[in-house]
Design an enzyme around this catalytic site. Structure first.
Site, PDB file in Angstrom:
ATOM      1  N   LYS A 239     -34.161  35.287  30.684  1.00  0.00           N
ATOM      2  CA  LYS A 239     -34.283  36.667  30.203  1.00  0.00           C
ATOM      3  C   LYS A 239     -34.890  37.548  31.300  1.00  0.00           C
ATOM      4  O   LYS A 239     -35.575  37.022  32.189  1.00  0.00           O
ATOM      5  CB  LYS A 239     -35.130  36.710  28.932  1.00  0.00           C
ATOM      6  CG  LYS A 239     -36.582  36.206  29.094  1.00  0.00           C
ATOM      7  CD  LYS A 239     -37.283  36.165  27.745  1.00  0.00           C
ATOM      8  CE  LYS A 239     -38.761  35.859  27.911  1.00  0.00           C
ATOM      9  NZ  LYS A 239     -39.443  35.695  26.604  1.00  0.00           N
ATOM     10  N   HIS A 252     -40.477  47.911  24.849  1.00  0.00           N
ATOM     11  CA  HIS A 252     -41.045  47.823  23.502  1.00  0.00           C
ATOM     12  C   HIS A 252     -41.311  49.221  22.942  1.00  0.00           C
ATOM     13  O   HIS A 252     -41.258  49.430  21.725  1.00  0.00           O
ATOM     14  CB  HIS A 252     -42.352  47.030  23.513  1.00  0.00           C
ATOM     15  CG  HIS A 252     -42.175  45.578  23.786  1.00  0.00           C
ATOM     16  ND1 HIS A 252     -42.066  45.078  25.056  1.00  0.00           N
ATOM     17  CD2 HIS A 252     -42.091  44.514  22.940  1.00  0.00           C
ATOM     18  CE1 HIS A 252     -41.924  43.761  24.999  1.00  0.00           C
ATOM     19  NE2 HIS A 252     -41.928  43.396  23.726  1.00  0.00           N
ATOM     20  N   ASP A 325     -32.722  40.771  22.866  1.00  0.00           N
ATOM     21  CA  ASP A 325     -34.168  40.867  22.781  1.00  0.00           C
ATOM     22  C   ASP A 325     -34.477  41.363  21.368  1.00  0.00           C
ATOM     23  O   ASP A 325     -33.568  41.687  20.594  1.00  0.00           O
ATOM     24  CB  ASP A 325     -34.703  41.819  23.854  1.00  0.00           C
ATOM     25  CG  ASP A 325     -36.169  41.545  24.211  1.00  0.00           C
ATOM     26  OD1 ASP A 325     -36.851  40.838  23.445  1.00  0.00           O
ATOM     27  OD2 ASP A 325     -36.628  42.054  25.245  1.00  0.00           O
TER      28      ASP A 325
END
Length: 425
Positions: A239, A252, A325
Site C-alpha cells: 500500500k 484521512h 483504503d
C-alpha cells in the site's frame, strides 16, 4: 474433454475378408478370418472436478457474493458480545450477527478488539464459526507507529527504522515473525507492507511508515517483507497504490493531489509495487489521492478505472486482490455519497471494500447496481473469485481455520522474536 473413439477388432467364423498369407504359408478354409472393425459407443465427455474456488462461488447467491466484497470494522471482544455501536451502524447487535446479516467476506480488527491472547483467539474462532464462507480477518500491523496488536504481540520497529539498516533480510525476518504471531491469533491478512516512497519530508501521513525515500531501497525492502509474510502463510498487502509518498495532505482528512508525471511515477513510485507484485504479494491497497498525470478525471485512485484496472492490472500485470483504503476517509468522500463510492470503487477495479462509512447504504447500492446491470454479474464474479482465490491460497477454503490459544501463547514474543527486536535498540 472429448472422449476417444475406440475401435474393437473381433474374430468370427466367417463373413469377413480372408487374411492374405505369404506364399510359404498356404491358407486353410478352417482358419479364422478377421472380422470388420465395429466402433463402440463414444464415451461421455469427462466433467472436470470443480476447484474449491469454483465450488464456493457456485453455491453463493448474488447477495452472498456482494457480501464477500465488504470488510467493515466490528465492535466487541467476542463474537457474541452485544454492542450499541454495532446496533447503531449495522442494525445487528453482535459481531456474529453482523457477519450473518451482510454475508461478509471479512472483518478488520483494531486495538479495541484486543485484550489478551486467549481473548483474541476466542474472538477470531467465533467470527469464523459465524460465517458460511471462511473470513479474511485483517488488521494493520505495520509495526512501529501503526501496531494494532501491540498489547499482545512482539514489539518490532517500523519500516523507517528497518530501512535505515539497508538490510532487506531484516525486513523479511520482521515480516515473517509478525506474520507468525498474527496467524497464531487467527488473523490471516495484514495490511502491510507500506510500499510508498516517502520523498516529501512534510508528508503528514506516511513518514517513517515507509522504508525510506530511495525507490530502489524501498523496492528491495518491500519485496523482502512480502516474502517474509508468505513464509508465515500470512497474506500481505502492498500500500498505497499508486504511491502516497509525495504529499503534504493526509487522505484521512483531505484529498491529496500528487503532480508526478508518468515518467516520474515510473521512476519514484512504481518500483516498490512492481517488486511486491514480482514477489507474489496477495493484495494491493489503493490510495485516496488524485494523480492528474495518470488520470485526468479528478477522482481519487480508489475510484479510477484508469489507475486500478489500466495501470495496476493491465500495465503492471497484477492479478491478485485490489483493496480500497478505508472508505470512511475524507479523501474518498468529497464528490460522492457512501453508496456511490462503493459502486464506483468496484467499477474501477477494486475487489475488497474496506471500512465503508455506511455499510448498509454501500451494500444496498452495490446489490442494486448488480441487479440493474451497472455492475455486471461477470464483473462481480471476477472480484469474488479473486477473494476466494486468496482465501484458498492461504488454506482457508480447505479447512475452516481454528486458532489455538495454547499455541498462540507459545508463539507470542518468542525468544527469537525478542532477539530480533533487540537488534534495533
Amino acid at each position: 474433454m472429448t472422449g476417444l473413439l475406440l475401435a474393437a477388432l473381433t474374430a468370427c467364423g466367417g463373413g469377413g475378408p480372408v487374411v492374405e498369407r505369404p506364399p510359404s504359408a498356404p491358407s486353410s478354409p478352417s482358419e479364422a478370418s478377421v472380422a470388420p472393425a465395429v466402433p463402440t459407443e463414444p464415451t461421455q465427455p469427462a466433467v472436470p472436478e470443480q476447484t474449491p474456488v469454483e465450488r464456493a462461488l457456485s453455491r453463493m447467491s448474488v447477495e452472498e457474493k456482494v457480501g464477500q466484497l465488504f470488510m467493515p470494522v466490528i465492535y466487541g471482544t467476542t463474537a457474541d458480545s452485544a454492542s450499541e455501536e454495532n446496533q447503531a451502524r449495522y442494525g445487528a447487535r453482535t459481531p456474529a450477527e453482523v457477519i450473518e446479516k451482510y454475508h461478509l467476506g471479512g472483518v478488520i480488527l483494531f486495538p479495541y478488539n484486543v485484550k489478551s491472547v486467549s481473548q483474541v483467539v476466542g474472538f477470531t474462532n467465533g467470527l469464523q464459526r459465524a460465517s458460511k464462507v471462511p473470513l479474511l480477518i485483517a488488521t494493520d500491523q505495520e509495526n512501529g507507529l501503526v501496531s494494532r496488536f501491540a498489547a499482545v504481540m512482539s514489539t518490532f520497529p517500523g519500516a523507517g527504522e528497518i530501512g535505515k539498516t539497508g538490510k532487506p533480510e531484516l525486513a523479511q525476518q520482521v515480516a515473517e515473525a509478525t506474520g507468525k504471531e498474527l496467524r497464531a491469533l487467527g488473523v490471516n491478512l495484514d495490511f502491510a507492507p507500506v510500499a510508498d516512497v516517502n520523498v516529501n519530508p512534510r508528508n503528514p501521513v506516511i513518514g517513517t511508515r515507509a522504508y525510506g525515500d530511495d525507490p530502489t531501497l524501498v523496492a528491495k525492502m518491500v519485496a523482502a517483507a512480502v516474502k517474509g509474510f508468505d513464509a508465515a502463510k500470512m497474506a500481505a498487502t502492498a500500500k498505497h497504490f499508486p504511491g502516497h509518498g509525495d504529499t503534504t495532505v493526509d487522505s484521512h482528512t483531505g484529498l491529496p493531489v500528487i503532480g508526478h508525471t508518468k515518467a516520474e511515477w515510473e521512476r519514484i513510485d512504481a518500483p516498490p509495487f512492481k517488486a511486491a507484485i514480482k514477489a507474489g504479494v496477495d493484495a494491493v491497497m489503493s490510495a485516496h489521492i488524485v494523480f492528474p498525470k495518470l488520470d485526468r478525471s479528478g477522482d481519487p485512485a480508489t475510484l479510477s478505472k484508469t489507475i486500478l484496472t489500466g495501470l495496476l492490472r493491465d500495465e503492471l500485470g497484477f492479478t491478485g486482490v485490489i483493496s480500497t483504503d478505508a472508505l470512511n476517509m475524507a479523501g474518498v468522500r468529497k464528490k460522492y455519497d457512501d453508496g456511490e463510492i462503493a459502486v464506483r470503487a468496484v467499477l474501477a477495479g477494486a475487489d475488497l471494500l474496506l471500512m465503508p462509512n455506511d455499510l448498509q447504504k454501500a451494500q444496498r447500492a452495490v446489490l442494486a447496481a448488480v441487479k440493474s446491470g451497472r455492475i455486471t454479474k461477470e464483473r462481480l464474479d471476477q472480484s469474488v473469485t479473486r477473494l476466494l482465490t486468496l482465501k484458498d491460497h492461504r488454506g482457508l477454503l480447505a479447512k475452516t481455520p481454528v486458532a489455538s490459544a495454547a499455541k498462540a501463547s507459545s508463539v507470542m514474543r518468542l525468544p527469537e522474536h525478542r532477539k530480533l527486536a533487540a537488534l534495533f535498540r
